[in-house]
Every structure is written in structure tokens, then in C-alpha cells.
Scaffold this motif. Structure first.
Motif, PDB file in Angstrom:
ATOM      1  N   TYR A 278      22.737  12.290  11.521  1.00 16.09           N
ATOM      2  CA  TYR A 278      21.292  12.000  11.587  1.00 16.09           C
ATOM      3  C   TYR A 278      20.778  11.681  10.183  1.00 16.09           C
ATOM      4  CZ  TYR A 278      21.453  16.990  10.429  1.00 16.09           C
ATOM      5  OH  TYR A 278      21.764  18.196   9.848  1.00 16.09           O
TER       6      TYR A 278
ATOM      7  N   THR B  84      29.120  16.736  21.341  1.00 16.79           N
ATOM      8  CA  THR B  84      27.727  16.359  21.085  1.00 16.79           C
ATOM      9  C   THR B  84      27.667  15.001  20.420  1.00 16.79           C
ATOM     10  OG1 THR B  84      27.153  18.673  20.727  1.00 16.79           O
ATOM     11  CG2 THR B  84      25.610  17.036  19.880  1.00 16.79           C
TER      12      THR B  84
ATOM     13  N   SER C 101      24.542  12.401  19.059  1.00 12.07           N
ATOM     14  CA  SER C 101      23.112  12.110  19.033  1.00 12.07           C
ATOM     15  C   SER C 101      22.821  10.930  18.120  1.00 12.07           C
ATOM     16  CB  SER C 101      22.308  13.342  18.590  1.00 12.07           C
ATOM     17  OG  SER C 101      22.902  13.922  17.463  1.00 12.07           O
TER      18      SER C 101
ATOM     19  N   ASN D 158      19.511   8.476  17.113  1.00 10.20           N
ATOM     20  CA  ASN D 158      18.070   8.311  17.241  1.00 10.20           C
ATOM     21  C   ASN D 158      17.612   7.137  16.385  1.00 10.20           C
ATOM     22  OD1 ASN D 158      17.712  10.851  18.774  1.00 10.20           O
ATOM     23  ND2 ASN D 158      18.545  11.727  16.876  1.00 10.20           N
TER      24      ASN D 158
ATOM     25  N   ILE E  55      26.349  17.014  25.360  1.00 13.57           N
ATOM     26  CA  ILE E  55      24.983  16.658  24.938  1.00 13.57           C
ATOM     27  C   ILE E  55      24.992  15.227  24.439  1.00 13.57           C
ATOM     28  CG2 ILE E  55      23.111  17.207  23.347  1.00 13.57           C
ATOM     29  CD1 ILE E  55      24.259  20.083  23.255  1.00 13.57           C
TER      30      ILE E  55
ATOM     31  N   THR F  46      22.327  12.307  23.205  1.00  9.55           N
ATOM     32  CA  THR F  46      20.959  11.941  22.839  1.00  9.55           C
ATOM     33  C   THR F  46      20.986  10.520  22.306  1.00  9.55           C
ATOM     34  OG1 THR F  46      20.465  14.207  22.210  1.00  9.55           O
ATOM     35  CG2 THR F  46      19.002  12.503  21.356  1.00  9.55           C
TER      36      THR F  46
ATOM     37  N   THR G 209      17.985   8.056  21.685  1.00  6.24           N
ATOM     38  CA  THR G 209      16.553   7.764  21.825  1.00  6.24           C
ATOM     39  C   THR G 209      16.129   6.641  20.889  1.00  6.24           C
ATOM     40  OG1 THR G 209      15.958   9.283  20.067  1.00  6.24           O
ATOM     41  CG2 THR G 209      16.157  10.226  22.274  1.00  6.24           C
TER      42      THR G 209
ATOM     43  N   VAL H 268      23.140  17.872  28.851  1.00  4.76           N
ATOM     44  CA  VAL H 268      21.825  17.395  28.393  1.00  4.76           C
ATOM     45  C   VAL H 268      21.904  15.888  28.189  1.00  4.76           C
ATOM     46  CG1 VAL H 268      20.151  17.517  26.522  1.00  4.76           C
ATOM     47  CG2 VAL H 268      21.363  19.599  27.255  1.00  4.76           C
TER      48      VAL H 268
ATOM     49  N   GLU I 281      19.420  12.885  27.000  1.00  5.82           N
ATOM     50  CA  GLU I 281      18.111  12.603  26.395  1.00  5.82           C
ATOM     51  C   GLU I 281      18.073  11.105  26.048  1.00  5.82           C
ATOM     52  OE1 GLU I 281      14.656  12.341  25.326  1.00  5.82           O
ATOM     53  OE2 GLU I 281      15.183  14.434  25.711  1.00  5.82           O
TER      54      GLU I 281
ATOM     55  N   SER J  15      14.992   9.178  25.896  1.00  3.72           N
ATOM     56  CA  SER J  15      13.568   8.790  25.826  1.00  3.72           C
ATOM     57  C   SER J  15      13.356   7.627  24.858  1.00  3.72           C
ATOM     58  CB  SER J  15      12.736   9.997  25.376  1.00  3.72           C
ATOM     59  OG  SER J  15      13.252  10.484  24.137  1.00  3.72           O
TER      60      SER J  15
END
Lengths: 115, 536
Positions: B263, B283, B285, B287, B306, B308, B310, B330, B332, B334
Motif C-alpha cells: 500500500y 491477503t 489489497s 487500492n 481477503i 480488496t 477498490t 472478505v 471488498e 467498492s
């Protein structure tokens, strides 16, 4: 062999405190020292030290230096996933504390290592 | 701990006997030099937090059995090879928090059994090539928080047994090819908080055992393709860098990866195959990678729990998403542009789904079918006009459903008996007042209009509900009764303020314990829907 926690004294007279209170000990540390919250009965006392106590490892960052608990089977460690000495009943191999040793190794109770 | 009077114990130190051996603690005693008269049977010596600025030659030459020596927190600028002569059995040497500016080069320290060396928090700007020639058994090395501007490649060549090293918090800007080539036993390498801008493509050659690599808080411009040789890598961090793209097959050489933290990078592009064949990754993620138009191909990354993804440009999801990710817990997604949803049927472990701020219009019966573990579903800020009557019927674990700001005129309640949180605000065509019987566990409910909260007793919380329900007339007398019920201060002559106060507290606590329904009805948002549609 439980060493005395080195590099530390308690209360406000500690050499390592930057700010402190008589009740809570060190609130912040002099640069490059590790802050550790030591539990004494119901109280937690801030302690500043050059190395974290047994069972904890230090993490340095530009903002602050903190002590974090090692995994339960480690007496001391380099980071969360790498032990440097095991608890009784566990044997060290490449940073892992296991109850058994990999093939080609035997358990040394004196050193608590796979040798 | 024994007092200083013990014969083996130099004043003002404290000593403790350990069988025939002695543990000596001289920490924080204002010492300016190493005490003399230390017993040859000393196995532990702590000199930390004193004012020692120099170690006299041969200060420890009789301490052949010393296992641990702590001299941290002093004012040492240099320690010669002769100063540490005789420490044949030393295993742990702590020199952190001193003022060391250089290490011995021509006559290095001779510590054949040393395992742990702490040099962190000093002033070292470089490490001479020969510095570690006498500590070949070393396993753990701390060089963090110094002033190094480059990797001490030559010095590291002398450490074939090294397993863990930190070079964090220095000013290193580049990692050259073969920087760690002799460190075949290295398991952990921390390089965080440097100024690393570039890395040669073979810089990690030779690190056959590396499991943890920490490159966080640097200035990397490109994805570190050099990691390709790290076949044992389990934990990789390069968050807080300046990387804009993750290439195709980025982790093809790292099948053991369990966690990747990246991230706080301006990542715009991610290769579709970047995260393939990572069977232990749990995991992922991503973004704000706005250039991602297609959902990544996660073939072979079967343990993901998980995911993510987004603020990207996704408009559709693969139909076989759940076949690829059977263990997803999970999801995600969005802030994308997703319009149609596949069936999440095979994602039976799903507990949380976040689809808010997309462009979804319909929810079919099969979309969320069989998700018996689903606890939270966020579909807010979409364009949902229609939901199949059975869409939620089998969601036995669902407790939170957010349908804020959609275009619904009705909501199927089948299967929603377990809800504790339901949000419907912003669905301006939804007029129905849902009976509390549908939601026996409800705690927080948001409705489009205040009157829809009246069924939860928000309007007449001072009057027994049963008396309220049986009255059907709509004369002025009823209006007066309701006004009295809502505002007891206007009651007639038999009014007893203390009893009233007591009743008020009971009802208040009953109300708070049951359901918090908003918008709360009030003088300007009465329970009756005026003129058939609520205007005021």
C-alpha cells in the motif's frame, strides 16, 4: 537464566526518559532508546532502554522505537517470525522454535537447538 | 541478586552466582571505564548505560568463559581488536546506542563463537571489508540506525552463517548485483527506511533461504524484479515507495509468498497475471490502481481469504471468480464501475462483501445464494431498482445490510430475520413501513422517511402500545390524545409530575434498548404522512 533487564532503572530518575511522571515512569524516551511498558502489579510503568527485555524484540523507526512480544515459544527473537533462542522444550532451527528437529538434525537440550 | 560485598564482585557492581559461574551487573552505575578484578568465571557482564568512552586493551582478556557482554548505551567511538582479546566463548555482544564511527579493519575483532552482534544506533558511515573476518559464526547482525550509504558487500562476504540482518534506517540508495551473494543461510533481511531508489536485477542472487524481505519506506521507482530469484520468500513488504506498476507474472519466482504489503504506492497498472500461482497468499489489497480495467487472473492463488480491489476501473467480474477463490472471506470491491454481478455461489466462506459505490442495477436470486456465512453486505450507492424476492432468503448469518442511496421501491424481507443493522436511506420511492416483526433483532435502522420509524414506537413512546393500536378513529379527540401522549406537559388536571417523570425514564430506556430508527419523527416530521405523501 533470567538476566536482569539491562539498560534500565525505574521511576522518573531513569537516565533514558525524555519526559516522565513519577506515577507512570517514562512518557517518552531520549532518541534511539526503546520504550517498553512494564507491568508492575496493576500499574504499567514506561521504561526506556537500549535493548528490549527478554521475550521482546525491538523495532526501530524514524518516529519511535518500540518493543514487541516474540512468539510464545521463543525466549528471544530478531523479529516476529525469527527466534534467536527457544523456550525449554523447543529447539531452534533457522529461526524457528519447534518441538522436533528436521531430518539430519538432533535436539540439543543444553543449547535448545537442532544440531 | 547479591550485594557488592561478595569477594568475586568488583564494586559498585552487583553479582549473582550461577553454580560456579558469576553474572555481573554494572549497568547504570556512572562508570567511566571497565571495572578491573572481574572473575575469570564471569559468564554474563552488563556495563550498559554508563559513561564509558574507551575500553582499555586486554580489558577482558581473562574472561574466556564470558558468554554475553553488554556495553550498550555508553560513549564508545572506537573499539580495537585488542580490546576484545580473549573472549573465545562470547556469543552475544551488545554495542548499540554508542558513538561508534568506524570498525577495526587491519586487526578485526577475534570472536570465533559470536552469534549475535548489535551495532545498531551508532554513527557508522561504512563497514571495512575485513571488519567481520574474525566473527565467521555470526548469525544475527544489527546495523540499523547508522549512517551507511551503501551495502557493505565485501564485509558481508565473511558471514556464511548469517541468518538475520537489519540494515534499516540508513541512507542506502542503491543495491548492486550480487550484494548478498555469500549469504545462503540468510532468512530475514530488513532494509526499510533507507533511500533505495534502484536495484540491479541480480542484487538478491545467492539468498537461497530468504523468507522475509522488508523494503518498506524507500524510494523505489520500479517494481523490484530482482525478487524473482527468492524462491523461499514468504513475506514481502514494499509499501510506502514510489512504484507505479506491477508487471505481468511479477511473483512468478515466489510460490511460497504468504503476505505482500505494497500500500501507499501510486500504483496505476497491474498486470493481469501479476498475482497468479501464489497458492499460499491469503491477503491481496489493491487500492486506487485506476488503470486496472480487468479483474486480475488469480489462477493458482487458491488460498486467498481477503481480496480488496477498490477505486479501480472494474466494470465486470469473472463468472468463475468463486471457482478460483473458494476460500474467500472478505471481498471488498467498492468504488469501481461494476454493473452486473456473477453468482457468488461457490464462495461459501464469504463473511463480508463490499460493493458500495458501483453501478449495480439488479440483484438476482442466485447472486448471493448459499452464502450461509455472510454477515455483512454493503450495496449502498448503486442504482439497484429490483431485488429478487428470494435474493436474501438463505443468508442465515446476515446481520448488516446497507442499501443506502439506491432506487428501490420495495425490499424483500425473506431471510432478513437476523438483521441488527438495516440502512435504506435515500431510496425515495420506498414508502413501505416495515413491521418490527420482520426484524426481531434489529438495533439500528435507517429509513427514507421519518414516518416509517413510527412502527418502532418512536412517535408515541409514552403510551402503552396496545392502547395505541386499538384506537381507529381520526377525530380531534384522538389528535388531542396523541398530542398528550407525545408531549405530557400538556396533560390535564390529574397530572402527577413525579409519576410522569418516572414513566418517561422507563419508556426512554425501553426505547434505547430496542431500536434506534432514523430519521426520528418529531413536530415537523409527524407520524402521519400528510396529504398521502410526505411534503412537510
Amino acid at each position: 537464566r533470567q538476566h536482569k533487564i539491562s539498560g534500565v532503572s525505574s521511576g522518573c530518575q531513569q537516565g533514558g526518559c525524555l519526559t516522565c511522571s513519577d506515577y507512570n515512569g517514562c512518557l517518552s524516551c531520549r532518541p534511539r532508546l526503546f520504550m517498553h511498558l512494564e507491568r508492575i502489579g496493576m500499574k504499567q510503568i514506561g521504561v526506556c532502554m537500549t535493548s528490549c527485555p527478554p521475550g521482546f524484540y525491538g523495532t526501530r523507526s524514524p518516529e519511535r522505537n518500540t518493543c514487541t512480544k516474540c512468539r510464545s515459544e521463543c525466549d528471544s527473537c530478531f523479529n516476529r517470525h525469527f527466534c534467536t533462542r527457544c523456550r525449554a522444550g523447543f529447539y531452534l532451527h533457522l529461526g524457528k522454535c519447534q518441538e522436533n528437529c528436521p531430518e539430519g538434525h538432533v535436539r540439543s537440550d543444553a543449547q535448545r537447538e537442532c544440531v | 541478586r547479591q550485594g557488592p560485598a561478595a569477594p568475586l564482585c568488583p564494586s559498585p557492581c552487583q553479582c549473582e552466582e550461577d553454580g560456579i559461574f558469576v553474572m555481573v551487573d554494572c549497568s547504570e552505575m556512572g562508570l567511566s571505564s571497565v571495572p578491573t578484578g572481574l572473575s575469570p568465571l564471569t559468564t554474563y557482564l552488563d556495563l550498559s548505560m554508563n559513561n564509558i568512552s574507551e575500553i582499555q586493551p586486554r580489558a577482558f582478556h581473562r574472561l574466556h568463559l564470558l558468554s554475553e557482554l553488554r556495553i550498550s548505551g555508553n560513549q564508545l567511538r572506537y573499539i580495537s581488536g585488542q580490546a576484545l582479546q580473549g573472549l573465545h566463548n562470547l556469543k552475544v555482544l551488545m554495542l548499540q546506542n554508542n558513538q561508534l564511527e568506524r570498525l577495526p579493519d587491519d586487526a578485526p575483532w577475534d570472536l570465533p563463537n559470536l552469534l549475535s552482534l548489535r551495532l545498531d544506533a551508532n554513527l557508522l558511515s561504512k563497514v571495512p571489508a575485513e571488519a567481520f573476518r574474525g566473527v565467521r559464526s555470526l548469525r544475527h547482525l544489527w546495523l540499523d540506525d547508522n549512517s551507511l550509504t551503501e551495502i557493505p558487500v565485501m564485509a558481508l562476504d565473511s558471514l556464511p552463517s548469517l541468518q538475520a540482518m537489519t540494515l534499516a534506517l540508513n541512507q542506502i540508495t542503491h543495491i548492486p548485483d550480487y550484494a548478498f551473494t555469500n549469504l545462503s543461510a540468510l532468512v530475514v533481511l530488513h532494509l526499510h527506511n533507507n533511500h533505495i531508489k534502484s536495484m540491479d536485477s541480480k542484487c538478491f542472487e545467492g539468498l537461497l533461504s530468504l523468507e522475509t524481505l522488508d523494503l518498506n519506506y524507500n524510494d523505489l521507482q520500479e517494481f523490484p524484479v530482482a525478487i524473482r530469484t527468492l524462491s523461499k520468500l514468504q513475506e514481502l513488504g514494499f509499501h510506502n515507495n514510489n512504484i507505479k506498476a506491477i508487471p505481468e507474472r511479477a511473483f512468478v519466482g515466489n510460490p511460497q509468498l504468504q503476505t505482500i504489503h505494497f500500500y501507499e504506492n501510486p500504483i496505476q497498472f497491474v498486470g493481469k497475471s501479476a498475482f497468479q500461482f501464489l497458492p499460499k497468499l491469503h491477503t491481496l489489497s489493491l487500492n486506487g490502481a485506476t488503470q486496472i480495467q480487468e479483474f486480475p487472473d488469480l489462477k493458482g492463488t487458491t488460498s486467498l481469504e481477503i481480496l480488496t480491489l477498490t477505486r479501480a476501473g472494474l466494470s465486470a467480474l469473472p463468472l468463475d471468480l468463486c471457482e478460483q477463490l473458494p476460500r474467500l472471506r472478505v471481498l471488498e470491491l467498492s468504488y469501481n464501475q461494476i454493473e452486473d454481478l456473477p453468482s457468488f455461489y461457490h464462495c461459501s466462506a464469504l463473511q463480508e462483501i463490499g460493493l458500495q459505490h458501483n453501478q449495480i442495477r439488479r440483484i438476482e436470486s442466485s447472486t448471493f445464494q448459499q452464502l450461509s456465512s455472510l454477515r455483512s453486505l454493503d450495496l449502498s450507492w448503486n442504482m439497484i431498482e429490483w431485488i429478487h424476492p428470494d435474493a436474501f432468503s438463505l443468508l442465515h448469518s446476515l446481520i448488516k445490510l446497507d442499501l443506502t442511496e439506491n432506487r428501490l421501491s420495495s425490499v424483500p424481507v425473506a431471510g432478513l430475520g437476523g438483521l441488527t443493522h438495516l440502512k435504506l436511506r435515500g431510496n425515495t420511492e420506498l414508502y413501505e413501513a416495515f413491521s418490527p416483526d420482520h426484524f426481531p433483532h434489529m438495533r439500528v435502522i435507517e429509513m427514507p422517511y421519518a414516518y416509517q420509524c413510527c412502527v418502532y414506537g418512536s412517535c408515541d413512546s409514552y403510551k402503552p402500545a396496545s392502547q395505541w393500536d386499538t384506537e381507529q378513529s381520526s377525530t380531534n379527540e384522538d389528535l388531542h390524545k396523541r398530542t398528550v401522549a407525545m408531549y405530557p406537559i400538556h396533560a390535564d388536571t390529574h397530572y402527577d409530575p413525579d409519576l410522569e417523570e418516572f414513566q418517561l425514564e422507563i419508556e426512554e430506556s425501553k426505547l434505547q434498548a430496542s431500536v434506534q430508527c432514523t430519521p426520528t419523527p418529531g413536530p415537523f416530521r409527524p407520524c402521519e404522512s400528510l396529504l398521502g405523501s410526505w411534503l412537510v
